[in-house]
Design a protein around this motif. Structure first.
Motif, PDB file in Angstrom:
ATOM      1  N   GLU A  96      77.916  15.896  96.713  1.00  0.00           N
ATOM      2  CA  GLU A  96      76.542  15.371  96.648  1.00  0.00           C
ATOM      3  C   GLU A  96      75.631  16.162  97.589  1.00  0.00           C
ATOM      4  O   GLU A  96      74.507  16.512  97.233  1.00  0.00           O
ATOM      5  N   HIS A 143      88.868  11.272  98.201  1.00  0.00           N
ATOM      6  CA  HIS A 143      87.931  11.243  97.073  1.00  0.00           C
ATOM      7  C   HIS A 143      86.513  11.023  97.581  1.00  0.00           C
ATOM      8  O   HIS A 143      85.590  11.739  97.199  1.00  0.00           O
ATOM      9  N   GLN A 144      86.342  10.052  98.478  1.00  0.00           N
ATOM     10  CA  GLN A 144      85.020   9.728  99.012  1.00  0.00           C
ATOM     11  C   GLN A 144      84.427  10.904  99.777  1.00  0.00           C
ATOM     12  O   GLN A 144      83.254  11.246  99.612  1.00  0.00           O
ATOM     13  N   GLN A 150      85.323  12.053  87.993  1.00  0.00           N
ATOM     14  CA  GLN A 150      84.089  11.976  88.781  1.00  0.00           C
ATOM     15  C   GLN A 150      83.915  13.247  89.612  1.00  0.00           C
ATOM     16  O   GLN A 150      82.820  13.813  89.662  1.00  0.00           O
ATOM     17  N   GLU A 151      84.987  13.681  90.252  1.00  0.00           N
ATOM     18  CA  GLU A 151      84.923  14.896  91.074  1.00  0.00           C
ATOM     19  C   GLU A 151      84.596  16.113  90.218  1.00  0.00           C
ATOM     20  O   GLU A 151      83.743  16.930  90.585  1.00  0.00           O
ATOM     21  N   THR A 188      88.781   9.078  89.151  1.00  0.00           N
ATOM     22  CA  THR A 188      88.268   9.760  90.343  1.00  0.00           C
ATOM     23  C   THR A 188      88.277  11.269  90.139  1.00  0.00           C
ATOM     24  O   THR A 188      87.351  11.952  90.558  1.00  0.00           O
ATOM     25  N   LEU A 219      80.900  16.020  88.968  1.00  0.00           N
ATOM     26  CA  LEU A 219      79.947  16.353  90.024  1.00  0.00           C
ATOM     27  C   LEU A 219      80.035  17.838  90.386  1.00  0.00           C
ATOM     28  O   LEU A 219      79.009  18.495  90.565  1.00  0.00           O
ATOM     29  N   MET A 270      83.428  13.647  97.294  1.00  0.00           N
ATOM     30  CA  MET A 270      82.221  13.268  96.551  1.00  0.00           C
ATOM     31  C   MET A 270      80.981  13.411  97.444  1.00  0.00           C
ATOM     32  O   MET A 270      79.935  13.895  96.997  1.00  0.00           O
TER      33      MET A 270
END
Length: 136
Positions: A106, A98-99, A23-24, A20, A27, A102
């Motif tokens: 985005e 995290h969500q 991913q962060e 995670t 991005l 993200m």
């Protein structure tokens, strides 16, 4: 047997957190890369605005004032969008899940891509307009 389950669960948790975070970071790097691409064009926006202002102020004989003002607005809108985005952008995760982080990144990626398009159009069209004005 329980020992292996704890090790497996611990490894999954460790790799899950690392994934995670990756991913962060990935991005965030994509957002920053677009920002870094736009910044040199932002300098050109300022140059073009100064030229357009000068042409209006000194009254170039062949300049169409309405067109020049329309290009100034185009340049200003793009420049203001970039400045506004930079002032509001917050790359810190803080208390976001995290969500949530993200989703925020985005949305920021979409916004900075839109600004990239605005800046590109403003630079290209204002430069073309400026170069078509005969110099004394």
């Amino acid at each position: 047997m329980k020992k292996y389950l704890f090790i497996a669960a611990g490894a999954a948790l460790l790799f899950g957190c690392t994934d995670t975070q990756k991913q962060e970071k990935d991005l965030l790097n994509q957002v920053i890369a677009v920002h870094d691409k736009v910044m040199p064009s932002d300098v050109k926006l300022t140059e073009n605005k100064m030229l357009l202002d000068s042409l209006l102020k000194h009254g170039a004989p062949t300049i169409n004032k309405d067109s020049a003002q329309a290009y100034i607005k185009l340049v200003d809108d793009a420049d203001n969008a970039m400045n506004d985005w930079m002032h509001k952008f917050d790359p810190e995760k803080k208390d976001k899940s995290h969500q949530e982080f993200m989703e925020y990144l985005e949305a920021q990626k979409k916004q900075i891509n839109k600004i990239d398009t605005m800046v590109t159009v403003a630079v290209t069209s204002s430069t073309k307009y400026i170069t078509q004005i005969p110099v004394k």
